[in-house]
Design a protein around this motif. Structure first.
Motif, PDB file in Angstrom:
ATOM      1  N   ALA A 486       0.836  -1.209   0.000  1.00 32.10           N
ATOM      2  CA  ALA A 486       0.000   0.000   0.000  1.00 32.10           C
ATOM      3  C   ALA A 486       0.867   1.254   0.000  1.00 32.10           C
ATOM      4  CB  ALA A 486      -0.924  -0.002   1.223  1.00 32.10           C
ATOM      5  N   ARG A 487       1.966   1.262   0.797  1.00 32.46           N
ATOM      6  CA  ARG A 487       2.849   2.431   0.878  1.00 32.46           C
ATOM      7  C   ARG A 487       3.480   2.719  -0.484  1.00 32.46           C
ATOM      8  NH1 ARG A 487       5.474   0.903   4.828  1.00 32.46           N
ATOM      9  NH2 ARG A 487       4.714   2.258   6.500  1.00 32.46           N
ATOM     10  N   THR A 488       3.891   1.643  -1.169  1.00 38.58           N
ATOM     11  CA  THR A 488       4.507   1.815  -2.492  1.00 38.58           C
ATOM     12  C   THR A 488       3.511   2.399  -3.490  1.00 38.58           C
ATOM     13  OG1 THR A 488       5.977  -0.059  -2.081  1.00 38.58           O
ATOM     14  CG2 THR A 488       5.675   0.605  -4.379  1.00 38.58           C
ATOM     15  N   LYS A 489       2.279   1.829  -3.530  1.00 37.29           N
ATOM     16  CA  LYS A 489       1.248   2.304  -4.450  1.00 37.29           C
ATOM     17  C   LYS A 489       0.843   3.752  -4.121  1.00 37.29           C
ATOM     18  CE  LYS A 489       0.473  -1.590  -6.742  1.00 37.29           C
ATOM     19  NZ  LYS A 489       0.653  -1.712  -8.214  1.00 37.29           N
ATOM     20  N   ASP A 490       0.772   4.048  -2.831  1.00 37.35           N
ATOM     21  CA  ASP A 490       0.338   5.388  -2.399  1.00 37.35           C
ATOM     22  C   ASP A 490       1.364   6.439  -2.802  1.00 37.35           C
ATOM     23  OD1 ASP A 490      -1.520   7.113  -0.951  1.00 37.35           O
ATOM     24  OD2 ASP A 490       0.056   7.261   0.570  1.00 37.35           O
ATOM     25  N   ALA A 491       2.617   6.089  -2.671  1.00 41.09           N
ATOM     26  CA  ALA A 491       3.678   7.027  -3.036  1.00 41.09           C
ATOM     27  C   ALA A 491       3.693   7.288  -4.535  1.00 41.09           C
ATOM     28  CB  ALA A 491       5.034   6.482  -2.589  1.00 41.09           C
ATOM     29  N   ALA A 492       3.368   6.253  -5.318  1.00 39.56           N
ATOM     30  CA  ALA A 492       3.429   6.371  -6.776  1.00 39.56           C
ATOM     31  C   ALA A 492       2.222   7.082  -7.353  1.00 39.56           C
ATOM     32  CB  ALA A 492       3.576   4.990  -7.400  1.00 39.56           C
ATOM     33  N   THR A 493       1.058   6.943  -6.730  1.00 38.73           N
ATOM     34  CA  THR A 493      -0.179   7.461  -7.340  1.00 38.73           C
ATOM     35  C   THR A 493      -0.821   8.609  -6.578  1.00 38.73           C
ATOM     36  OG1 THR A 493      -1.523   5.806  -6.163  1.00 38.73           O
ATOM     37  CG2 THR A 493      -0.685   5.205  -8.357  1.00 38.73           C
ATOM     38  N   ASN A 494      -0.556   8.698  -5.250  1.00 33.66           N
ATOM     39  CA  ASN A 494      -1.235   9.715  -4.433  1.00 33.66           C
ATOM     40  C   ASN A 494      -0.279  10.640  -3.698  1.00 33.66           C
ATOM     41  OD1 ASN A 494      -3.844   8.704  -5.063  1.00 33.66           O
ATOM     42  ND2 ASN A 494      -3.575   7.098  -3.516  1.00 33.66           N
ATOM     43  N   ASN A 495       1.023  10.602  -4.068  1.00 31.14           N
ATOM     44  CA  ASN A 495       2.028  11.448  -3.397  1.00 31.14           C
ATOM     45  C   ASN A 495       2.063  11.195  -1.889  1.00 31.14           C
ATOM     46  OD1 ASN A 495       2.900  12.795  -5.766  1.00 31.14           O
ATOM     47  ND2 ASN A 495       1.077  14.116  -5.661  1.00 31.14           N
ATOM     48  N   GLY A 496       1.807   9.940  -1.502  1.00 34.56           N
ATOM     49  CA  GLY A 496       1.880   9.583  -0.093  1.00 34.56           C
ATOM     50  C   GLY A 496       0.774  10.146   0.747  1.00 34.56           C
ATOM     51  N   ALA A 497      -0.380  10.370   0.170  1.00 35.24           N
ATOM     52  CA  ALA A 497      -1.503  10.978   0.896  1.00 35.24           C
ATOM     53  C   ALA A 497      -1.978  10.119   2.052  1.00 35.24           C
ATOM     54  CB  ALA A 497      -2.661  11.245  -0.074  1.00 35.24           C
ATOM     55  N   ASN A 498      -1.768   8.812   1.968  1.00 41.28           N
ATOM     56  CA  ASN A 498      -2.255   7.903   3.016  1.00 41.28           C
ATOM     57  C   ASN A 498      -1.117   7.377   3.894  1.00 41.28           C
ATOM     58  OD1 ASN A 498      -5.242   7.464   2.163  1.00 41.28           O
ATOM     59  ND2 ASN A 498      -4.066   7.160   0.259  1.00 41.28           N
ATOM     60  N   THR A 499       0.050   8.053   3.839  1.00 42.97           N
ATOM     61  CA  THR A 499       1.226   7.554   4.564  1.00 42.97           C
ATOM     62  C   THR A 499       0.980   7.452   6.068  1.00 42.97           C
ATOM     63  OG1 THR A 499       2.725   8.451   2.909  1.00 42.97           O
ATOM     64  CG2 THR A 499       3.661   7.983   5.088  1.00 42.97           C
ATOM     65  N   LYS A 500       0.385   8.482   6.655  1.00 44.44           N
ATOM     66  CA  LYS A 500       0.173   8.488   8.105  1.00 44.44           C
ATOM     67  C   LYS A 500      -0.679   7.301   8.551  1.00 44.44           C
ATOM     68  CE  LYS A 500      -1.439  11.403  11.904  1.00 44.44           C
ATOM     69  NZ  LYS A 500      -2.011  12.737  12.289  1.00 44.44           N
ATOM     70  N   GLU A 501      -1.783   7.048   7.849  1.00 45.61           N
ATOM     71  CA  GLU A 501      -2.669   5.932   8.218  1.00 45.61           C
ATOM     72  C   GLU A 501      -1.974   4.592   8.033  1.00 45.61           C
ATOM     73  OE1 GLU A 501      -7.256   4.357   7.365  1.00 45.61           O
ATOM     74  OE2 GLU A 501      -6.358   5.916   6.089  1.00 45.61           O
ATOM     75  N   ILE A 502      -1.189   4.505   6.977  1.00 48.82           N
ATOM     76  CA  ILE A 502      -0.461   3.261   6.720  1.00 48.82           C
ATOM     77  C   ILE A 502       0.570   3.009   7.813  1.00 48.82           C
ATOM     78  CG2 ILE A 502       1.164   2.139   5.140  1.00 48.82           C
ATOM     79  CD1 ILE A 502      -0.310   3.569   2.840  1.00 48.82           C
ATOM     80  N   ASP A 503       1.301   4.073   8.213  1.00 47.12           N
ATOM     81  CA  ASP A 503       2.318   3.931   9.267  1.00 47.12           C
ATOM     82  C   ASP A 503       1.696   3.524  10.591  1.00 47.12           C
ATOM     83  OD1 ASP A 503       4.328   4.495   7.534  1.00 47.12           O
ATOM     84  OD2 ASP A 503       4.546   6.613   8.126  1.00 47.12           O
ATOM     85  N   GLN A 504       0.546   4.085  10.907  1.00 42.10           N
ATOM     86  CA  GLN A 504      -0.135   3.737  12.170  1.00 42.10           C
ATOM     87  C   GLN A 504      -0.507   2.250  12.195  1.00 42.10           C
ATOM     88  OE1 GLN A 504      -3.381   6.552  12.204  1.00 42.10           O
ATOM     89  NE2 GLN A 504      -2.201   8.113  13.332  1.00 42.10           N
ATOM     90  N   LEU A 505      -1.032   1.785  11.081  1.00 42.85           N
ATOM     91  CA  LEU A 505      -1.391   0.365  10.999  1.00 42.85           C
ATOM     92  C   LEU A 505      -0.141  -0.515  11.049  1.00 42.85           C
ATOM     93  CD1 LEU A 505      -4.278   0.166   8.360  1.00 42.85           C
ATOM     94  CD2 LEU A 505      -4.385  -0.425  10.778  1.00 42.85           C
ATOM     95  N   TYR A 506       0.947  -0.001  10.452  1.00 43.10           N
ATOM     96  CA  TYR A 506       2.191  -0.774  10.449  1.00 43.10           C
ATOM     97  C   TYR A 506       2.709  -0.943  11.876  1.00 43.10           C
ATOM     98  CZ  TYR A 506       6.407  -2.644   8.272  1.00 43.10           C
ATOM     99  OH  TYR A 506       7.415  -3.480   7.867  1.00 43.10           O
TER     100      TYR A 506
END
Length: 586
Positions: A486-506
Motif C-alpha cells: 500500500a505504501r509503495t502504491k500510495d507514493a506512486a499514485t497519491n504522493n503519499g496521501a495515506n502515509t500516516k494511516e499506513i504507518d499507524q497500521l504498520y
C-alpha cells in the motif's frame, strides 16, 4: 470399437434383406458372441439365413438352440420345421409346425408350413417309388458314398450332395434326372449293388454340366400342390421352402427393410444431403416403429438448422419411446438432442432442462460436460444482462445509508446488489468488505479486498481495509506485507496521501505481532513462537543481518549506524519486536 449385439443384429437383418447371406451369417454370429445373455432371436435369424443358403443341417442346429433358449416362442419351431423340411424329414417338420401352432394358433407361417408338409407327404405316398424311399432314407447315405471308391470323387461336388439330400424327401424326382446326369447312374448302381460296366467316373476330370432348368434344388418358389395326372410319370416336386421373413425387435417383419432405409439415410446424411436423409428416415419409421429412426431424422433436421422441427421430432420420439418401452439410453439421446436444439435457439434454460433429463435417463460424461458449460454460460449471460451503472449507484448510496445507521447486514445486501450491477467497480467490493468487517466476518472481508485490488490495483482504501482485517485475525506478517504494498502504491499514485494511516497500521501490526498471547504466555514461549515466524526466520538467515548482529555484540554503536539503511532498519525493528534483540527489559 466393437458394436453391440443389437447393432450387429440390425446389420445382419439388412444383409439378409439384400440377400448377402454370407455377410448376414457373419454379422449374426458376431451378435451371438457379444450378446450378454443367450438370445433366441439371434439364433432364429441365423437359422433362417442358413435355410436361405440351403444349409439345412446348420439351420436345424440353430433352430434347436433357439427353442432351447426359449421353448415357449412359437416362431422358433417354424425354424425347426423349415430346416427339417429342407432335409426331407417330413415327420419331424410336421411335429415342429404342430408345436408352433400349439403355442400360437395364429401363427400363419406355421400353418402354411404344415400344409406344405402334408401336401408333400400325400404326393410321396401316391407315387410308387420302387423302394427308392427306403434307399434314400439311410441316415448314413452320404457318408457311405463318400467312402466308396466309385463315388468318393463325385461326392466332392456340393450341388450333387444337395441333390441327393433332396431325393430323401422326394425320391421320385430322380426319375427326371437319372438320364441327364451320368453320375446318378453310378451312384444308383453303387447303392443297389449293380455293376453296369460303366466307366469309373471317380477319376474323371470333367463333370457333366448341371441342368439349369426345372431343378428342384434351386427353386425358390413356394411349392404348390401337384395337379392329378393320368400317367405314372413321377412328380418333380420341390422339396425346399422359402424361409419366412426375419424376426427383429420381437419379430416385426419390416424391421430389416427399415434398417435398409436407415442405412440409405445415413449415407445421405454423411453426404450432407439432409432432405434425402430425412425422407429415408421417415420411410424407416413408417416401416417399423423404432425411435432410433426419429432420433436420426432429428439429427438431419438439426444440421439443416431447422431446430424447432427437430424438437418436435424428438418430442415424438420420447412419447413413442415410452409407449414402445424403448431402451433408456436411446431416450437419453432424444433428450440430449433436444438440449442441443434449444441451445442453438439460445434458450439456455430449456437446454439445461433437457440435458438434466438426459442425465436422469442415462448419465454420460459428454452430456454432463454440456450441462456444466451451459449452466456457466447462462450464469454469465444473466449477469451481463443485469449490469446497470445507474442501478449500481443507487445501490451504493443505499449501502452507505445503511452503513451510517450501523445496519451492517442491510449494508452488505446493498453493496452486493451494487457488485451485481457493476461487477468491474472496485468500490463495491471494498465497501462490502468494510461492512463484513463490522460483522466480524474477516476472511470474507479479506477476500472482497483482494477482488477490489484485482479490479483496481491502485485502490489504496482496499489495501488498508485488507490490512485491518488481517490484523484482526492475527495475520500480522501478511498485514505488514499488505501495508508495504500500500505504501509503495500510495507514493506512486497519491504522493503519499495515506502515509500516516499506513504507518499507524504498520506500528499496530508490528507491536501486536509478538505480544504474549492470552493465557499469560511466558517470555520464553513468546521467544520460541517468534523464532517460528517465517519472516523472522528469513531475517535470521540473511547473511548481512548475521554479520551486523555479530559486529553489534562487540560494538553496539555499529548497530545504530547500520540502521540508517531503511531495509536494515525494518529488519532490525522486526527482531526487536520479536524479542530477538533486547534493547532493555520489557
Amino acid at each position: 470399437m466393437s458394436l453391440s449385439a443389437d447393432e450387429y443384429k440390425q446389420q445382419g437383418n439388412a444383409a439378409f434383406s439384400a440377400k448377402e447371406y454370407d455377410n448376414a451369417i457373419d454379422l449374426f454370429t458376431k451378435a451371438i458372441e457379444v450378446s450378454e445373455t443367450p438370445n433366441h432371436v439371434l439364433y432364429s435369424n441365423r437359422s433362417a439365413t442358413y435355410s436361405s443358403m440351403k444349409k439345412f443341417a446348420e439351420a436345424l442346429k440353430d433352430a434347436e438352440e433357439c427353442t432351447k433358449i426359449n421353448p415357449t416362442w412359437s416362431k422358433g419351431y417354424n425354424r425347426k420345421g423349415a430346416a427339417h423340411f429342407g432335409l426331407g424329414n417330413l415327420d419331424e417338420a410336421e411335429a415342429a409346425y404342430k408345436k408352433a401352432l400349439e403355442l400360437d394358433a395364429n401363427n400363419k407361417a406355421a400353418q402354411d408350413g404344415l400344409d406344405q408338409v402334408r401336401r408333400t407327404q400325400e404326393s410321396r405316398s401316391s407315387q410308387p417309388d420302387m423302394g427308392l424311399s427306403k434307399l434314400f432314407a439311410d441316415p448314413n447315405l452320404i457318408e457311405n458314398l463318400k467312402k466308396n471308391p466309385k463315388t468318393a470323387e463325385l461326392m466332392k461336388d456340393p450341388t450333387l450332395v444337395a441333390k441327393l439330400i433332396n431325393y430323401k424327401a422326394n425320391p421320385q424326382a430322380i426319375g427326371t434326372d437319372l438320364f441327364s446326369d451320368p453320375r446318378l447312374m453310378t451312384i444308383m448302381a453303387t447303392l443297389m449293388g449293380v455293376d453296369l460296366n460303366m466307366p469309373d467316373l471317380s477319376n474323371s476330370n470333367s463333370m457333366p454340366k448341371e441342368p439349369t432348368t426345372n431343378e428342384s434344388t434351386t427353386s425358390n418358389e413356394t411349392p404348390k400342390e401337384p395337379e392329378a395326372k393320368q400317367t405314372s410319370e413321377p412328380v418333380n416336386e420341390p422339396t425346399t421352402q422359402e424361409p419366412e421373413p426375419m424376426e427383429v425387435d420381437e419379430e416385426d417383419k419390416s424391421k430389416a427393410e427399415a434398417d435398409l432405409a436407415k442405412a440409405e439415410g445415413n449415407k445421405a446424411y454423411k453426404a450432407h444431403e439432409f432432405d434425402e436423409a430425412i425422407a429415408k428416415y421417415n420411410k424407416a419409421w413408417e416401416l417399423h416403429k423404432d425411435i432410433t429412426y426419429l432420433n436420426n431424422r432429428s439429427a438431419a433436421e438439426f444440421e439443416k438448422g431447422d431446430y424447432e422441427t427437430a424438437i418436435n421430432t424428438l418430442n415424438e420420439a420420447v412419447e413413442q419411446g415410452r409407449d414402445l418401452r424403448a431402451d433408456y439410453k436411446i431416450i437419453a439421446k432424444s433428450f440430449a438432442r433436444m438440449g442441443n436444439s434449444y441451445y442453438k435457439l439460445n434458450d439456455l434454460h430449456k437446454a439445461i432442462e433437457f440435458y438434466q433429463k438426459s442425465l436422469t435417463e442415462h448419465r454420460t460424461a459428454d452430456i454432463l460436460t454440456k450441462l456444466r458449460t451451459t449452466e456457466k454460460e447462462l450464469k454469465t449471460k444473466e449477469a451481463d444482462e443485469y449490469i446497470s451503472p445507474e442501478k449500481a449507484e443507487e445501490a451504493r448510496l443505499q449501502g452507505k445509508e445503511y452503513f451510517t445507521k450501523a445496519d451492517w447486514p442491510k449494508a452488505v445486501e446493498a453493496y452486493t446488489e451494487m457488485i451485481k450491477r457493476a461487477p468491474e467497480d472496485a468500490r463495491g467490493y471494498s465497501n462490502r468488505a468494510a461492512a463484513l468487517a463490522k460483522l466480524m466476518s474477516f476472511p470474507s472481508a479479506i477476500e472482497d479486498c483482494d477482488k477490489a485490488i484485482k479490479k483496481d490495483p491502485n485502490f489504496i482504501r482496499a489495501y488498508i481495509r485488507k490490512a485491518n482485517a488481517q490484523i484482526a485475525v492475527k495475520e500480522f506478517s501478511a498485514a505488514l506485507e499488505t501495508l508495504d504494498e500500500a505504501r509503495t502504491k500510495d507514493a506512486a499514485t497519491n504522493n503519499g496521501a495515506n502515509t500516516k494511516e499506513i504507518d499507524q497500521l504498520y506500528y499496530k501490526a508490528s507491536s501486536q505481532r509478538f505480544q504474549p498471547a492470552e493465557g499469560n504466555e511466558t517470555p520464553e514461549q513468546v521467544y520460541q513462537r517468534a523464532m517460528k515466524d517465517p519472516e523472522v526466520q528469513r531475517i535470521m538467515q540473511d547473511p548481512v543481518i548475521q554479520s551486523i548482529l555479530s559486529q553489534a555484540q562487540s560494538d553496539p554503536a555499529a548497530l545504530q549506524e547500520h540502521m540508517k539503511n531503511p531495509e536494515v532498519f525494518k529488519k532490525i525493528q522486526t527482531l526487536i519486536a520479536a524479542g530477538i534483540i533486547q534493547t532493555g527489559r520489557r
